[in-house]
Motif scaffolding. Structure first.
Motif, PDB file in Angstrom:
ATOM      1  N   GLU A   1       0.794  -0.992  -0.050  1.00  0.00           N
ATOM      2  CA  GLU A   1      -0.001   0.103   0.100  1.00  0.00           C
ATOM      3  C   GLU A   1       0.907   1.506   0.101  1.00  0.00           C
ATOM      4  O   GLU A   1       1.992   1.247   0.755  1.00  0.00           O
ATOM      5  N   ALA A   2       0.466   2.209  -0.876  1.00  0.00           N
ATOM      6  CA  ALA A   2       1.273   3.384  -0.709  1.00  0.00           C
ATOM      7  C   ALA A   2       0.386   4.456  -1.123  1.00  0.00           C
ATOM      8  O   ALA A   2      -0.498   4.515  -2.075  1.00  0.00           O
ATOM      9  N   PRO A   3       0.753   5.778  -0.632  1.00  0.00           N
ATOM     10  CA  PRO A   3       0.038   6.936  -0.773  1.00  0.00           C
ATOM     11  C   PRO A   3       0.374   7.608  -2.187  1.00  0.00           C
ATOM     12  O   PRO A   3       1.418   7.933  -2.284  1.00  0.00           O
TER      13      PRO A   3
ATOM     14  N   LYS B   1      -7.520   7.389  -5.153  1.00  0.00           N
ATOM     15  CA  LYS B   1      -8.495   7.287  -4.017  1.00  0.00           C
ATOM     16  C   LYS B   1      -8.024   5.915  -3.187  1.00  0.00           C
ATOM     17  O   LYS B   1      -7.549   5.209  -3.881  1.00  0.00           O
ATOM     18  N   ALA B   2      -8.247   6.127  -1.929  1.00  0.00           N
ATOM     19  CA  ALA B   2      -7.939   4.715  -1.312  1.00  0.00           C
ATOM     20  C   ALA B   2      -8.585   3.759  -1.930  1.00  0.00           C
ATOM     21  O   ALA B   2      -9.834   3.590  -2.032  1.00  0.00           O
ATOM     22  N   GLY B   3      -7.813   2.488  -1.936  1.00  0.00           N
ATOM     23  CA  GLY B   3      -8.544   1.385  -2.430  1.00  0.00           C
ATOM     24  C   GLY B   3      -8.366   1.294  -3.964  1.00  0.00           C
ATOM     25  O   GLY B   3      -8.845   0.082  -4.599  1.00  0.00           O
ATOM     26  N   GLU B   4      -7.772   2.067  -4.709  1.00  0.00           N
ATOM     27  CA  GLU B   4      -7.446   2.053  -6.121  1.00  0.00           C
ATOM     28  C   GLU B   4      -6.444   1.261  -6.288  1.00  0.00           C
ATOM     29  O   GLU B   4      -5.281   1.341  -5.696  1.00  0.00           O
ATOM     30  N   ILE B   5      -6.158   0.314  -7.487  1.00  0.00           N
ATOM     31  CA  ILE B   5      -5.048  -0.301  -7.868  1.00  0.00           C
ATOM     32  C   ILE B   5      -4.204   0.646  -8.664  1.00  0.00           C
ATOM     33  O   ILE B   5      -4.465   1.588  -9.253  1.00  0.00           O
ATOM     34  N   ILE B   6      -2.926   0.705  -7.946  1.00  0.00           N
ATOM     35  CA  ILE B   6      -1.892   1.806  -8.314  1.00  0.00           C
ATOM     36  C   ILE B   6      -1.019   0.946  -9.428  1.00  0.00           C
ATOM     37  O   ILE B   6      -0.255   1.593  -9.942  1.00  0.00           O
ATOM     38  N   GLN B   7      -0.648  -0.146  -9.240  1.00  0.00           N
ATOM     39  CA  GLN B   7       0.309  -0.972  -9.775  1.00  0.00           C
ATOM     40  C   GLN B   7      -0.070  -2.350 -10.056  1.00  0.00           C
ATOM     41  O   GLN B   7      -0.829  -3.203  -8.907  1.00  0.00           O
TER      42      GLN B   7
ATOM     43  N   GLY C   1      -0.418  -3.558  -6.202  1.00  0.00           N
ATOM     44  CA  GLY C   1      -0.314  -2.388  -5.211  1.00  0.00           C
ATOM     45  C   GLY C   1      -1.584  -1.507  -5.234  1.00  0.00           C
ATOM     46  O   GLY C   1      -2.182  -1.454  -6.113  1.00  0.00           O
ATOM     47  N   VAL C   2      -1.781  -1.213  -3.832  1.00  0.00           N
ATOM     48  CA  VAL C   2      -3.044  -0.239  -3.718  1.00  0.00           C
ATOM     49  C   VAL C   2      -2.704   1.020  -2.981  1.00  0.00           C
ATOM     50  O   VAL C   2      -1.790   1.162  -2.260  1.00  0.00           O
ATOM     51  N   SER C   3      -3.462   2.173  -3.604  1.00  0.00           N
ATOM     52  CA  SER C   3      -3.361   3.347  -3.106  1.00  0.00           C
ATOM     53  C   SER C   3      -3.954   3.440  -1.579  1.00  0.00           C
ATOM     54  O   SER C   3      -4.991   2.674  -1.266  1.00  0.00           O
ATOM     55  N   SER C   4      -3.074   4.154  -0.832  1.00  0.00           N
ATOM     56  CA  SER C   4      -3.565   4.218   0.516  1.00  0.00           C
ATOM     57  C   SER C   4      -3.845   5.657   0.908  1.00  0.00           C
ATOM     58  O   SER C   4      -3.850   6.249   1.987  1.00  0.00           O
ATOM     59  N   MET C   5      -4.134   6.728   0.088  1.00  0.00           N
ATOM     60  CA  MET C   5      -4.152   7.886   0.131  1.00  0.00           C
ATOM     61  C   MET C   5      -5.403   8.106   1.240  1.00  0.00           C
ATOM     62  O   MET C   5      -6.583   7.678   0.957  1.00  0.00           O
TER      63      MET C   5
END
Length: 184
Positions: free
Chosen positions: A145-147, A152-158, A177-181
């Motif tokens: 998880e990475a900001p 948005k939190a819970g979106e796939i970023i990779q 990988g998941v966003s933790s924004m």
């Protein structure tokens, strides 16, 4: 002996015969009741055996279908690293290498397409999430998880690796990988 005595004697004999007949009828009735109870017990056992046989047939049919659909899951799971390695080989080649190793890369692509065709033939479907998709814990495995600004939190970023389904069962989750924004 008088006629009256003989008459009473024959009445007594008739009464005794009647008692014997009543006793025989009662014994016959009891025997009929016992036979009916035995018949009912045997009918019950027969119906239970019939139901057991039907349940066994259904269970065997279900087991056969499961073995047919999912029996090769170990082999399929063992083939997934082959897919991953071929995908990495294709992804690692840059434009210059494409021209130099064109035949080799084309062969790898054809082999990969054939592997996917065989997967599809046996009910194995890829789970290929895209960057920006919503994370689904039923289909995806969060590797980190990475900001990341703009997400948005819970979106796939990779997407690290595709996942696969075998018919309606998860063979391997997609590794993402998941966003933790934090919500703003």
């Amino acid at each position: 002996m008088s006629d009256k005595d003989a008459e009473f004697q024959s009445l007594d004999e008739l009464a005794a015969e009647g008692d014997e007949m009543d006793a025989a009828a009662a014994a016959g009735f009891e025997e009929i009741k016992a036979l009916q109870a035995e018949r009912d017990e045997l009918r019950d056992k027969f119906m239970r055996a019939l139901a057991d046989a039907e349940n066994m047939r259904k269970r065997a049919d279900r087991d056969r279908r499961e073995a047919e659909n999912y029996g090769g899951s170990k082999l399929a799971r063992d083939m997934l690293p082959v897919y991953d390695n071929m995908r990495r080989a294709l992804d690692s080649a840059n434009e210059a290498e494409h021209e130099i190793n064109k035949a080799l890369l084309e062969g790898v692509e054809l082999t990969m397409r054939e592997l996917l065709h065989v997967f599809k033939k046996h009910g194995i479907e890829p789970i290929a999430p895209e960057v920006g998709d919503k994370f689904n814990p039923q289909l995806h495995q969060a590797m980190f998880e990475a900001p990341l600004p703009g997400t948005k939190a819970g979106e796939i970023i990779q997407v690290a690796a595709n996942g696969f389904m075998l018919h309606d069962r998860l063979l391997r989750p997609a590794q993402v990988g998941v966003s933790s924004m934090p919500a703003s």
